[in-house]
Structure formats: structure tokens, C-alpha cells
Scaffold this active site. Structure first.
Site, PDB file in Angstrom:
ATOM      1  N   CYS A 217     -15.995   2.688 -20.441  1.00 33.88           N
ATOM      2  CA  CYS A 217     -17.336   2.583 -20.137  1.00 33.88           C
ATOM      3  C   CYS A 217     -18.167   1.441 -20.387  1.00 33.88           C
ATOM      4  O   CYS A 217     -18.782   0.963 -19.508  1.00 33.88           O
ATOM      5  CB  CYS A 217     -18.010   3.914 -20.245  1.00 33.88           C
ATOM      6  SG  CYS A 217     -17.167   5.384 -19.269  1.00 33.88           S
TER       7      CYS A 217
ATOM      8  N   CYS B  60     -24.293   5.140 -13.449  1.00 31.83           N
ATOM      9  CA  CYS B  60     -23.196   5.872 -13.262  1.00 31.83           C
ATOM     10  C   CYS B  60     -23.582   7.436 -13.882  1.00 31.83           C
ATOM     11  O   CYS B  60     -24.270   7.550 -14.908  1.00 31.83           O
ATOM     12  CB  CYS B  60     -22.010   5.415 -14.166  1.00 31.83           C
ATOM     13  SG  CYS B  60     -20.798   6.682 -13.899  1.00 31.83           S
TER      14      CYS B  60
ATOM     15  N   CYS C 262     -11.938   2.240 -15.016  1.00 30.09           N
ATOM     16  CA  CYS C 262     -12.543   3.694 -14.862  1.00 30.09           C
ATOM     17  C   CYS C 262     -11.210   4.562 -14.731  1.00 30.09           C
ATOM     18  O   CYS C 262     -10.992   5.186 -13.890  1.00 30.09           O
ATOM     19  CB  CYS C 262     -13.339   3.808 -13.716  1.00 30.09           C
ATOM     20  SG  CYS C 262     -14.034   5.526 -13.409  1.00 30.09           S
TER      21      CYS C 262
ATOM     22  N   CYS D 151     -17.798  -1.555 -18.253  1.00 29.88           N
ATOM     23  CA  CYS D 151     -17.879  -1.167 -16.728  1.00 29.88           C
ATOM     24  C   CYS D 151     -19.030  -1.599 -15.779  1.00 29.88           C
ATOM     25  O   CYS D 151     -20.462  -1.470 -16.649  1.00 29.88           O
ATOM     26  CB  CYS D 151     -17.881   0.405 -16.486  1.00 29.88           C
ATOM     27  SG  CYS D 151     -18.172   0.763 -14.646  1.00 29.88           S
TER      28      CYS D 151
ATOM     29  N   GLU E 227       0.776  -1.245   0.036  1.00 31.06           N
ATOM     30  CA  GLU E 227      -0.035  -0.009   0.041  1.00 31.06           C
ATOM     31  C   GLU E 227       1.013   1.353  -0.017  1.00 31.06           C
ATOM     32  O   GLU E 227       0.625   2.147  -0.775  1.00 31.06           O
ATOM     33  CB  GLU E 227      -0.877   0.180   1.279  1.00 31.06           C
ATOM     34  CG  GLU E 227      -2.125  -0.896   1.059  1.00 31.06           C
ATOM     35  CD  GLU E 227      -3.268  -0.698   0.074  1.00 31.06           C
ATOM     36  OE1 GLU E 227      -3.214   0.501  -0.264  1.00 31.06           O
ATOM     37  OE2 GLU E 227      -3.416  -1.351  -0.660  1.00 31.06           O
TER      38      GLU E 227
END
Length: 355
Positions: A198, A207, A191, A201, A36
């Protein structure tokens, strides 16, 4: 809405998500945490070889806590934002000293560790322990800003608070480990910042930005401000044994704690470098050999670097080895934590034509 959002995202992840990243293997809090921190400001493809080398050298939090700081910085060299590496070791030392070598399982205690913020703490809880916790890294911000058409730059408190509300709302209780990876993957793979896919997605039907044909407007951009320009001479001083003089930079600030080349004020002309080296370092040097300059960009300014190579004729003892200065052969220097441009100068000094 939350159930539908999470369910569709998880269904997409099962078929298209990333399931075989290095930190997914032998998954524990330490490996999740290191990944991370490395992934902040850095793409996955860049991080993978660094992560694998880091784990080979520091396989657990105890090894990282007791390692020489130069070793840690050396394994971070090239990733940039070097405060992350220094904070990583400080946090590792706290985990060993305060928590018996085991990462805590509470958001508050994780956030008490140096360099761990709300989203990183949540990622550790979700990815390592399966505890429900909402994450909000850059990819997640982009997904949520578009899905809900939240205007404004996420660096603004008002906008960030709205995004956190949505992140909390959508995070499920079940399969939280997969969900947090899924929403990061969606932002990274579908995205994307420009030209989002899109049509692929799983969230497209709800959205808001897509429905309005305005995905390019979200999230809002950071207000632009021209970066200042700075300049410096970087001096490659080489003695007759082929050793290079390196200086450790101050612990805070740009390249904090790393080893670098001595610098001289850019106001000096090339014909003044010999005198400047004698006056400031006590070194009798040959005439300078100029190497093509280049520009290095930091987060808040551009630095124009003009390298010059000089051979030391005498007076070496005026700058004898000490904590913040060392004479080292190139292969020894490359084992230290060096900023990427300095590493390049030491390994490929002829990368550009001599002036």
C-alpha cells in the site's frame, strides 16, 4: 473522481508498469486475445514461454484455425483448463469463416465468439484497437473492491454488478490501452492478494479499505466447500517395441480431448490388474510394477492417481490403433496434447521410489 483515479494510475504506470511483455510487441487483436485467454487463471511469468511458443507455431488466426487439434492441445499442455485451448481454436475458426480473418471491433460481436466474455472482449477492444472499454479481470476486481470497500465475493451477481459499475466509471477515453494494462499491473504488482504494498500505491490516499485498515477483507472470499476425493488406477502398458498405449479422453469434461493413459476402477486390487487388463483390453500382461501414487487437484475435486506399469506379452491387436487409441513410442506421445501429470509419468516414471 474518475479523472483523478485514472490520472494517478497512468502516472504510476509510466514509471513502474510493465511495458515490454511479449504481447505488447507487434500488437494486434490476435496476439492480445491469445494472451488474455492464457492469462485466465494463470500468472504472467508462467504464460510468457507458452505464449512465445504458441505464436511461433500459430503466428496468426488462420494458422490456429486450420491446425490439428492435437497440435493446439500439445502447445497448451501444462497450462491447465484445457477447454480454453479448444475454445480458442473454435473462436479462431469463427473469425476466419464469419469475419474474413479479421477480429470484429464491437463488444457484441467479440462476445459471440466461443470463450470470449465481457472482460476479454473489452481487453481486445482497448489493447488492440484503442477503443474505450472497461475490463474486469481478477486483478482489477481486487483493486476496485479495496478502493471502494465493496463487500462480498465477486462471484456473486450483486457484487459483480457493483464492480462493473466502478470499472466503467474509472475507464478513461484517452490512453485506454495504457490504462487497462496499468490497472492489471497494479493488481498484480502492488495490490496483491496478500501483503499488498500500500505504501507504493498511487491510489492509497483515497482507498477506503486502506483508510480503515481492512485491505485483507476485500474482495470477499468464495464460500469454502470441501472438495470430494476420487481415485483411479492409471496403467502404463508397454509392448515389446517400447510403445505405450494412449487413449484420447472425451471432448468434454476433465482433460477433454487430451491423450491420457488407460484407467481402471480403483476397486481393483494390485493383484487383480493383470486380469482386469485382459478382461477390459484383451491384453496378456506381466505382473504390475507399482509406481508411487500422487494426488492431482482439479478445480472441483482431488484425484488420487495410482500408476502401474505392465508389459504386454501378446494380444496387442485387441486394442489396435484407432481414433481414440494409439500405440506410440514415448517421443511420439510427448508430441501430443497430454495432461501435465501424464507427461511427467511418461518422462520421469521413476520420480518416486517404487512401492
Amino acid at each position: 473522481m474518475a479523472d483523478s483515479f485514472a490520472d494517478r494510475l497512468l502516472h504510476w504506470y509510466d514509471r513502474h508498469g510493465r511495458h515490454d511483455l511479449p504481447w505488447h510487441h507487434n500488437r494486434n487483436a490476435y496476439r492480445v486475445w491469445v494472451s488474455e485467454i492464457m492469462l485466465q487463471q494463470t500468472q504472467v511469468a508462467t504464460v510468457i514461454p507458452y505464449f512465445e511458443a504458441f505464436m511461433a507455431r500459430f503466428p496468426n488466426v488462420q494458422a490456429l484455425a486450420r491446425a490439428p487439434v492435437d497440435d493446439v492441445l500439445s502447445h497448451w499442455s501444462g497450462l491447465g483448463y484445457y477447454a480454453r485451448a479448444r475454445n480458442l481454436q473454435k473462436a479462431a475458426q469463427s473469425v476466419v469463416e464469419e469475419f474474413g480473418g479479421e477480429f470484429p471491433q464491437s463488444q457484441e460481436q467479440l462476445e459471440s465468439l466461443t470463450g470470449i466474455g465481457r472482460s476479454t472482449a473489452a481487453a481486445i477492444l482497448a489493447q488492440a484497437y484503442g477503443i474505450r472499454a472497461a475490463i474486469l479481470d481478477g486483478n482489477v476486481k481486487r483493486v476496485l473492491a479495496r478502493y471502494h470497500a465493496i463487500p462480498g465475493w465477486p462471484g456473486q451477481t450483486r457484487v459483480l454488478n457493483q464492480l462493473w459499475e466502478r470499472a466503467e466509471e474509472h475507464t478513461p477515453v484517452q490512453r485506454v490501452r495504457d490504462y487497462t494494462q496499468a490497472i492489471m499491473d497494479l493488481g498484480a504488482m502492488v495490490c496483491t492478494r496478500s501483503r499488498p504494498a500500500c505504501e507504493s500505491c498511487p491510489l492509497q490516499q483515497d482507498c477506503t479499505a486502506y483508510a480503515a485498515g481492512e485491505t485483507a477483507l476485500y474482495p470477499g472470499s468464495k464460500p469454502k466447500k470441501a472438495k470430494p476425493e476420487k481415485s483411479t488406477w492409471m496403467i502404463i502398458l508397454e509392448d515389446h517395441d517400447g510403445r505405450i498405449l494412449l487413449e484420447r479422453r472425451p471432448p468434454s469434461g476433465i482433460w477433454g480431448g487430451l491423450w491420457s493413459l488407460p484407467e481402471l476402477d480403483p476397486a481393483f486390487g494390485a493383484d487383480e490388474l493383470q486380469e482386469a487388463c485382459e478382461r477390459h483390453l484383451g491384453l496378456d500382461c506381466s505382473e504390475p510394477e507399482l509406481i508411487s501414487g500422487f494426488r492431482h487437484t482439479f478445480s472441483h475435486y482431488h484425484l488420487h492417481i495410482q500408476p502401474a506399469r505392465l508389459t504386454v506379452a501378446g494380444g496387442k491387436n485387441a486394442v489396435a490403433d484407432r481414433d481414440n487409441r494409439k500405440w506410440l513410442h514415448r517421443h511420439e506421445a510427448l508430441g501430443l496434447g497430454l495432461p501435465a501429470p501424464i507427461r511427467t509419468l511418461l518422462t520421469e516414471p521413476e520420480q518416486a521410489a517404487l512401492l
